[in-house]
Design a protein around this motif. Structure first.
Motif, mmCIF file in Angstrom:
data_model
loop_
_atom_site.group_PDB
_atom_site.id
_atom_site.type_symbol
_atom_site.label_atom_id
_atom_site.label_comp_id
_atom_site.label_asym_id
_atom_site.label_seq_id
_atom_site.Cartn_x
_atom_site.Cartn_y
_atom_site.Cartn_z
ATOM 1 N N UNK A 1 0.843 -1.212 0.000
ATOM 2 C CA UNK A 1 0.000 0.000 0.000
ATOM 3 C C UNK A 1 0.875 1.257 0.000
ATOM 4 N N UNK A 2 1.972 1.214 0.788
ATOM 5 C CA UNK A 2 2.855 2.385 0.855
ATOM 6 C C UNK A 2 3.438 2.685 -0.524
ATOM 7 N N UNK A 3 3.955 1.642 -1.194
ATOM 8 C CA UNK A 3 4.550 1.857 -2.526
ATOM 9 C C UNK A 3 3.484 2.328 -3.508
ATOM 10 N N UNK A 4 2.269 1.792 -3.393
ATOM 11 C CA UNK A 4 1.174 2.196 -4.285
ATOM 12 C C UNK A 4 0.846 3.683 -4.091
ATOM 13 N N UNK A 5 0.723 4.100 -2.825
ATOM 14 C CA UNK A 5 0.408 5.513 -2.546
ATOM 15 C C UNK A 5 1.544 6.417 -3.017
ATOM 16 N N UNK A 6 2.797 5.976 -2.740
ATOM 17 C CA UNK A 6 3.936 6.793 -3.174
ATOM 18 C C UNK A 6 4.030 6.845 -4.696
ATOM 19 N N UNK A 7 3.641 5.765 -5.361
ATOM 20 C CA UNK A 7 3.652 5.765 -6.834
ATOM 21 C C UNK A 7 2.633 6.760 -7.371
ATOM 22 N N UNK A 8 1.473 6.828 -6.721
ATOM 23 C CA UNK A 8 0.449 7.804 -7.146
ATOM 24 C C UNK A 8 0.995 9.228 -6.982
ATOM 25 N N UNK A 9 1.678 9.457 -5.852
ATOM 26 C CA UNK A 9 2.262 10.789 -5.611
ATOM 27 C C UNK A 9 3.315 11.100 -6.675
ATOM 28 N N UNK A 10 4.210 10.144 -6.942
ATOM 29 C CA UNK A 10 5.282 10.363 -7.923
ATOM 30 C C UNK A 10 4.707 10.589 -9.316
ATOM 31 N N UNK A 11 3.739 9.758 -9.695
ATOM 32 C CA UNK A 11 3.136 9.854 -11.025
ATOM 33 C C UNK A 11 2.436 11.205 -11.201
ATOM 34 N N UNK A 12 1.610 11.553 -10.226
ATOM 35 C CA UNK A 12 0.854 12.808 -10.303
ATOM 36 C C UNK A 12 1.771 14.017 -10.322
ATOM 37 N N UNK A 13 2.792 13.992 -9.445
ATOM 38 C CA UNK A 13 3.721 15.123 -9.374
ATOM 39 C C UNK A 13 4.473 15.275 -10.689
ATOM 40 N N UNK A 14 4.958 14.155 -11.215
ATOM 41 C CA UNK A 14 5.716 14.186 -12.467
ATOM 42 C C UNK A 14 4.852 14.722 -13.606
ATOM 43 N N UNK A 15 3.604 14.278 -13.633
ATOM 44 C CA UNK A 15 2.681 14.727 -14.681
ATOM 45 C C UNK A 15 2.472 16.236 -14.597
ATOM 46 N N UNK A 16 2.228 16.730 -13.385
ATOM 47 C CA UNK A 16 1.979 18.166 -13.208
ATOM 48 C C UNK A 16 3.243 18.973 -13.523
#
Lengths: 242, 122
Positions: free
Chosen positions: A5-20
Motif C-alpha cells: 500500500x505504501x509503494x502504491x500511494x507513493x507511486x500515485x504521488x510520484x506519477x501525479x507530481x511528475x505529470x503536473x
C-alpha cells in the motif's frame, strides 16, 4: 508497515507530481533539444522512481528534490528565452560541417565528429553521395540538417510552373466512433450533411466510423471499424501471432 | 474560468494533497483516542518500573505495542520504514526486559522509544 500500500500511494504521488511538473515545464523540455535536456529528463525521472519505490527513506526529500530540479530547469528555460547569449552559452549553437560542398575539418575535430558519423547521418537523411550536399549543419541536439545542391533537389510544382491545389490541415469530424461537434461547426457543416456523406460511402451510422477527416477542399476521408481489405498484406513471419 | 480551474486550481490542489500526505506523520502520530496514546503508555511503563509493579509494567508495555500498531497504519506513508522498524524493535526488546524484570534494560529501551518517537515524521 504494509509495503504494498505504501509503494502504491507513493507511486500515485510520484506519477501525479511528475505529470503536473512536466506539464508545467512545457513542450520545450519534452522535445529534449540538447543533450543536457536529455540528462535533466533522466535525472528527474530517476528521482521520481526513487520517490515511488525507495521506502527506506521517507517520500518528502525526494519530492523536494523533484521540485528543486523542476524549478532549476524552469529558471534555465526562462533565462535562455530572455537572453540570446545565455541561450547560446547554455545550449550551444548549430554548427556548419559542410559548407558549399566542402567538409569543415577543423570544425569536425572541435566537435569530435568523425567522418563516419557524418556519413551515417547523411545516409539517414537519404544522401549516399556527399557531393550532393551544399550545406550540412549539426544541430544543438546532434542531429544533422542538410541542404542539397540545387541540381539534386527534387522538382517542385513551382519549378514546373504548375499551380498546386491548397489542401490545408485536416479537421477530424468523427473520432473513434464519436462525432466532434465543435469541429463540424468550424467547417460550417451539419449532421445532416455528414449523415448523407456516410450513407454515400456505405455507412449507416457514425458509430460504424473509426475516423472521418475533412480537408480544406471539402474532401472527406472516411475509415470504418470493419476493414474491407480481402487479402491484407501480412509482414510478420512469427507464426505465434496467427 | 473553467481553464483556470482545470490548469491552475486542480493541479495545485492535487500537489497540496500530496504534500499533506507526505508531511502528515508528525500530526497523525498524535493520539486521537485512549488506545493510541503511545507516549502515555511509555510513561506508565516507566512509572510501573519505578514502583516495582512488574505486572502493570507488563500490561502497559503490551498496550504500548498495540497503540503503536494503530499509529503505524496512519503514519506509514510519511515516515521511513527503518524508523518504524527501529521503534517496533525497541518496543519488543522492552517487552523482553519487562518480562525478565530487568529495570536497567527496560529503561534503556524506553529511552530509545522516546528518541525514535520524537524523530518520527519530522
Amino acid at each position: 508497515m504494509n509495503e504494498t500500500i505504501v509503494v502504491l500511494v507513493r507511486s500515485i504521488i510520484a506519477f501525479g507530481t511528475l505529470l503536473i511538473f512536466t506539464r508545467f515545464l512545457g513542450k520545450q523540455q519534452v522535445s529534449q533539444i540538447t543533450f543536457f535536456d536529455y540528462i535533466l529528463g533522466i535525472t528527474i525521472g530517476s528521482i521520481a522512481a526513487n520517490l515511488s519505490s525507495d521506502i527506506t527513506t521517507d517520500a518528502w526529500p525526494y519530492w523536494v528534490a523533484l521540485f528543486g530540479w523542476t524549478i532549476m530547469v524552469l529558471i534555465m528555460q526562462k533565462v535562455a528565452v530572455r537572453w540570446r547569449q545565455a541561450s547560446v552559452y547554455i545550449d550551444g549553437e548549430p554548427v556548419i560541417v559542410i559548407m558549399n560542398g566542402e567538409i569543415m575539418d577543423e570544425v569536425m575535430k572541435k566537435l569530435r565528429f568523425r567522418i563516419s558519423d557524418l556519413q551515417e547521418q547523411l545516409r539517414e537523411k537519404g544522401v549516399f553521395d556527399i557531393k550532393e550536399v551544399q550545406y550540412a549543419v549539426v544541430e544543438k541536439d546532434g542531429q544533422l540538417s542538410i541542404l542539397k545542391k540545387a541540381d539534386n533537389l527534387p522538382v517542385t510544382p513551382s519549378d514546373m510552373k504548375i499551380k498546386a491545389t491548397y489542401r490545408g490541415m485536416g479537421t477530424e469530424l468523427i473520432y473513434d466512433g464519436v462525432l466532434v461537434e465543435n469541429n463540424l461547426k468550424q467547417v460550417n457543416k451539419d449532421q445532416l450533411w455528414l449523415q448523407g456523406q456516410l450513407e454515400a460511402k456505405g455507412y449507416k451510422d457514425i458509430t460504424e466510423v473509426f475516423l472521418a477527416v475533412i480537408d480544406a477542399t471539402g474532401e472527406l476521408f472516411l475509415d470504418g471499424y470493419k476493414d474491407k481489405m480481402e487479402n491484407p498484406v501480412d509482414i510478420t513471419d512469427f507464426k505465434g501471432l496467427k | 474560468m473553467k481553464e483556470f480551474l482545470l490548469y491552475k486550481v486542480v493541479p495545485l490542489l492535487i500537489l497540496a494533497i500530496f504534500i499533506m500526505t507526505m508531511k502528515s506523520g508528525d500530526f497523525l502520530k498524535k493520539s486521537f483516542t485512549d488506545e493510541d496514546d503511545v507516549m502515555q503508555y511509555v510513561e506508565l511503563v516507566n512509572q510501573s518500573i519505578d514502583d516495582g509493579d512488574w505486572a502493570t509494567a507488563d500490561k502497559n508495555i503490551k498496550d504500548t505495542k498495540d497503540a503503536f500498531l494503530i499509529v503505524q497504519k496512519r503514519i506509514q506513508f510519511s515516515v521511513e520504514k527503518s524508523e518504524l522498524n527501529r521503534m517496533g524493535a525497541a518496543i519488543y526488546r522492552a517487552i523482553g526486559y519487562v518480562d525478565e524484570q530487568d529495570a536497567a534494560g527496560a529503561k534503556a529501551e524506553l529511552q530509545e522509544i522516546r528518541f525514535t518517537w520524537d524523530g518520527l515524521g519530522k
